[in-house]
Design an enzyme around this catalytic site. Structure first.
Site, mmCIF file in Angstrom:
data_model
loop_
_atom_site.group_PDB
_atom_site.id
_atom_site.type_symbol
_atom_site.label_atom_id
_atom_site.label_comp_id
_atom_site.label_asym_id
_atom_site.label_seq_id
_atom_site.Cartn_x
_atom_site.Cartn_y
_atom_site.Cartn_z
ATOM 1 C CB CYS A 62 38.506 2.069 -3.895
ATOM 2 S SG CYS A 62 37.821 3.143 -5.171
ATOM 3 C CB CYS A 66 39.356 -0.253 -11.533
ATOM 4 S SG CYS A 66 38.541 1.364 -11.314
ATOM 5 C CB CYS A 69 42.258 -1.317 -8.839
ATOM 6 S SG CYS A 69 42.939 -0.242 -7.552
ATOM 7 C CB CYS A 106 52.198 11.747 -7.647
ATOM 8 S SG CYS A 106 50.510 11.387 -8.182
ATOM 9 C CB CYS A 137 51.238 15.090 -9.221
ATOM 10 S SG CYS A 137 50.139 14.056 -10.227
ATOM 11 C CB CYS A 197 49.384 13.366 -14.911
ATOM 12 S SG CYS A 197 50.169 11.742 -14.823
ATOM 13 N NE ARG A 269 55.577 9.894 -14.370
ATOM 14 C CZ ARG A 269 54.602 10.759 -14.126
ATOM 15 N NH1 ARG A 269 53.407 10.342 -13.839
ATOM 16 N NH2 ARG A 269 54.842 12.052 -14.154
HETATM 17 N N1 SAM Z 1 41.297 6.263 -7.352
HETATM 18 C C1 SAM Z 1 41.851 7.177 -8.270
HETATM 19 C C2 SAM Z 1 41.493 6.864 -9.695
HETATM 20 O O1 SAM Z 1 41.171 5.738 -10.015
HETATM 21 O O2 SAM Z 1 41.565 7.790 -10.521
HETATM 22 C C3 SAM Z 1 43.353 7.340 -8.159
HETATM 23 C C4 SAM Z 1 44.256 6.150 -7.926
HETATM 24 S S1 SAM Z 1 44.281 4.884 -9.186
HETATM 25 C C5 SAM Z 1 45.145 3.612 -8.318
HETATM 26 C C6 SAM Z 1 45.411 5.517 -10.400
HETATM 27 C C7 SAM Z 1 45.740 4.652 -11.579
HETATM 28 O O3 SAM Z 1 46.611 3.617 -11.207
HETATM 29 C C8 SAM Z 1 44.626 3.932 -12.305
HETATM 30 O O4 SAM Z 1 43.898 4.759 -13.153
HETATM 31 C C9 SAM Z 1 45.390 2.880 -13.082
HETATM 32 O O5 SAM Z 1 45.729 3.376 -14.358
HETATM 33 C C10 SAM Z 1 46.651 2.668 -12.245
HETATM 34 N N2 SAM Z 1 46.681 1.307 -11.687
HETATM 35 C C11 SAM Z 1 45.971 0.853 -10.645
HETATM 36 N N3 SAM Z 1 46.211 -0.445 -10.413
HETATM 37 C C12 SAM Z 1 47.123 -0.835 -11.353
HETATM 38 C C13 SAM Z 1 47.755 -2.082 -11.642
HETATM 39 N N4 SAM Z 1 47.491 -3.178 -10.945
HETATM 40 N N5 SAM Z 1 48.634 -2.121 -12.669
HETATM 41 C C14 SAM Z 1 48.895 -1.009 -13.388
HETATM 42 N N6 SAM Z 1 48.307 0.195 -13.153
HETATM 43 C C15 SAM Z 1 47.432 0.281 -12.152
HETATM 44 C C1 DTB Z 2 49.506 6.014 -12.858
HETATM 45 O O1 DTB Z 2 49.149 6.057 -14.064
HETATM 46 N N1 DTB Z 2 50.157 4.996 -12.311
HETATM 47 C C2 DTB Z 2 50.379 5.231 -10.900
HETATM 48 C C3 DTB Z 2 49.882 6.680 -10.716
HETATM 49 N N2 DTB Z 2 49.288 6.976 -11.977
HETATM 50 C C4 DTB Z 2 48.997 7.016 -9.606
HETATM 51 C C5 DTB Z 2 49.718 4.211 -10.025
HETATM 52 C C6 DTB Z 2 50.159 2.799 -10.313
HETATM 53 C C7 DTB Z 2 49.516 1.920 -9.322
HETATM 54 C C8 DTB Z 2 49.961 0.496 -9.444
HETATM 55 C C9 DTB Z 2 49.259 -0.391 -8.480
HETATM 56 C C10 DTB Z 2 49.505 -0.084 -7.035
HETATM 57 O O2 DTB Z 2 50.677 0.141 -6.620
HETATM 58 O O3 DTB Z 2 48.545 -0.124 -6.261
HETATM 59 FE FE1 SF4 Z 3 39.363 2.837 -6.832
HETATM 60 FE FE2 SF4 Z 3 41.470 1.551 -7.763
HETATM 61 FE FE3 SF4 Z 3 39.523 2.244 -9.430
HETATM 62 FE FE4 SF4 Z 3 41.107 4.175 -8.348
HETATM 63 S S1 SF4 Z 3 41.738 2.553 -9.751
HETATM 64 S S2 SF4 Z 3 38.870 4.190 -8.540
HETATM 65 S S3 SF4 Z 3 41.504 3.248 -6.335
HETATM 66 S S4 SF4 Z 3 39.357 0.781 -7.723
#
Ligand code: SAM
Ligand code: DTB
Ligand code: SF4
Length: 348
Positions: A62, A66, A69, A106, A137, A197, A269
């Protein structure tokens, strides 16, 4: 409808003030839990938990930054980038999720936003997953109005797009898109007729006032999100947030309780971070008003509790999975009777 079949009567407010929210956070723990649990049982059957399953249909690579992430290409986390999964493969996972008791499926993609050419492929997945009798979702990043309408037309029920944190802390975590971009996508999703959501992550080094700020932003949206995922940061080696001081578990429970009070008709959730939580901590979260989880041994790229552990926990706590039709209260059309906004110690 509450457990006793009475008309639920908790006001759904959009005018929460930051000071009121901070005062809720500051309540003595038993008082806060009592108020949250009272709201919960007025609005829902507290023995039912909605169960969703997550599948990463496009992992890693990506371009966003963030700080939490593991899927951001710029961090060295060991997550390999993949192409968009084939529909057949997605369907196989959806069938397994349904057999394991999930009511919602989802699909997540590590995109800043989908390209227009991706939409027909995702639309096909949505149509076929829905045909299995699951709620659908997706979480694909920012959407244009046209993309949101196309996904809705394919049968997408919910779109996950998080605010992630308080507006004033956001710039510490993400630099490649603005808070306003997130609000704009949420508006497109609502306008297209999908349910939202939307939640955030705690344990990223934010202050309690900033946790209150996240919940304030969520509860001030034009419509409360239908589902509010509260994630506890999963610290992943290679991300900038690795090594952040762990959040006090009771503070996490407080966050769940305040979310339940502010957004009484929404599904709250208990989202990422459960694998590292004890059964006792999860039980406190359910008492505090959490009524939804992700089930299945993987989230997107990180771990989740084993299915056996979840089933055993439900059994020990007398909880059961919510059926699809019940998991759909209309977040903004319920009326009220418990007033959780009373000053501290009013119930003492
Ligand atoms: N790329 C898309 C976005 O950012 O909207 C969708 C996937 S993104 C992984 C969805 C959500 O996962 C993020 O907004 C964040 O709240 C959550 N998330 C990602 N990495 C995480 C982590 N290490 N711990 C907790 N939540 C995480
Ligand atoms: C949300 O708020 N939490 C989920 C879902 N929406 C998509 C994602 C959590 C991702 C946690 C890190 C991972 O597994 O990569
Ligand atoms: Fe990309 Fe992760 Fe940010 Fe979603 S949360 S936009 S997958 S870097």
């Amino acid at each position: 409808m509450s457990q006793l079949g009475q008309v639920p009567v908790v006001p759904v407010r959009h005018d929460w003030r930051r000071e009121e929210i901070e005062a809720l956070f500051a309540l003595p723990f038993p008082e806060l839990l009592h108020r949250a649990a009272s709201v919960h049982r007025a609005m829902f059957d507290p023995t039912e938990v909605q169960v969703s399953t997550l599948l990463s249909v496009k992992t890693g690579g990506c371009p966003e930054d963030c700080g939490y992430c593991p899927q951001a290409a710029r961090y060295h986390t060991g997550v390999a980038a993949t192409k968009l999964m084939a529909t057949d493969e997605v369907l196989e996972k959806a069938r397994q999720a349904k057999a394991a008791g999930a009511s919602r499926f989802c699909m997540g993609a590590a995109w800043r936003s989908p390209k227009d050419r991706d939409i027909p492929k995702v639309a096909e997945m949505i149509r076929e997953v829905k045909a299995l009798g699951l709620e659908t979702c997706a979480t694909l990043g920012m959407l244009s109005g046209e993309q949101a309408r196309a996904l809705r037309a394919a049968g997408l029920d919910y779109y996950n797009h998080n605010l992630d944190t308080a507006p004033e802390f956001y710039g510490e975590i993400i630099h490649t898109r603005e808070y306003q971009d997130r609000l704009d996508t949420l508006a497109e999703v609502r306008d297209a007729g999908m349910k939202t959501c939307c939640g955030g992550i705690v344990g990223m080094g934010e202050s309690r006032a900033q946790r209150a700020g996240l919940l304030h932003a969520l509860a001030s949206l034009p419509a409360h999100p239908d589902s509010v995922p509260i994630n506890r940061l999963v610290q992943v080696a290679g991300t900038p947030l690795q090594g952040t001081v762990e959040l006090d578990p009771f503070e996490f429970v407080r966050t769940i309780a305040v979310a339940r009070i502010l957004m009484p008709a929404s599904m709250v959730r208990l989202s990422a971070g459960r694998e590292a939580m004890s059964d006792e901590l999860q039980a406190l979260c359910f008492i505090a008003g959490a009524n939804s989880i992700f089930h299945g041994e993987k989230l997107l790229t990180t771990g989740n509790p084993d299915t056996e552990r979840d089933l055993a926990l439900f059994d020990r706590l007398g909880l059961r999975p919510m059926a699809v039709t019940e998991a759909d209260p209309c977040a903004d059309t319920v009326h009220a009777s418990i007033d959780a906004t009373e000053p501290a110690h009013a119930h003492a």
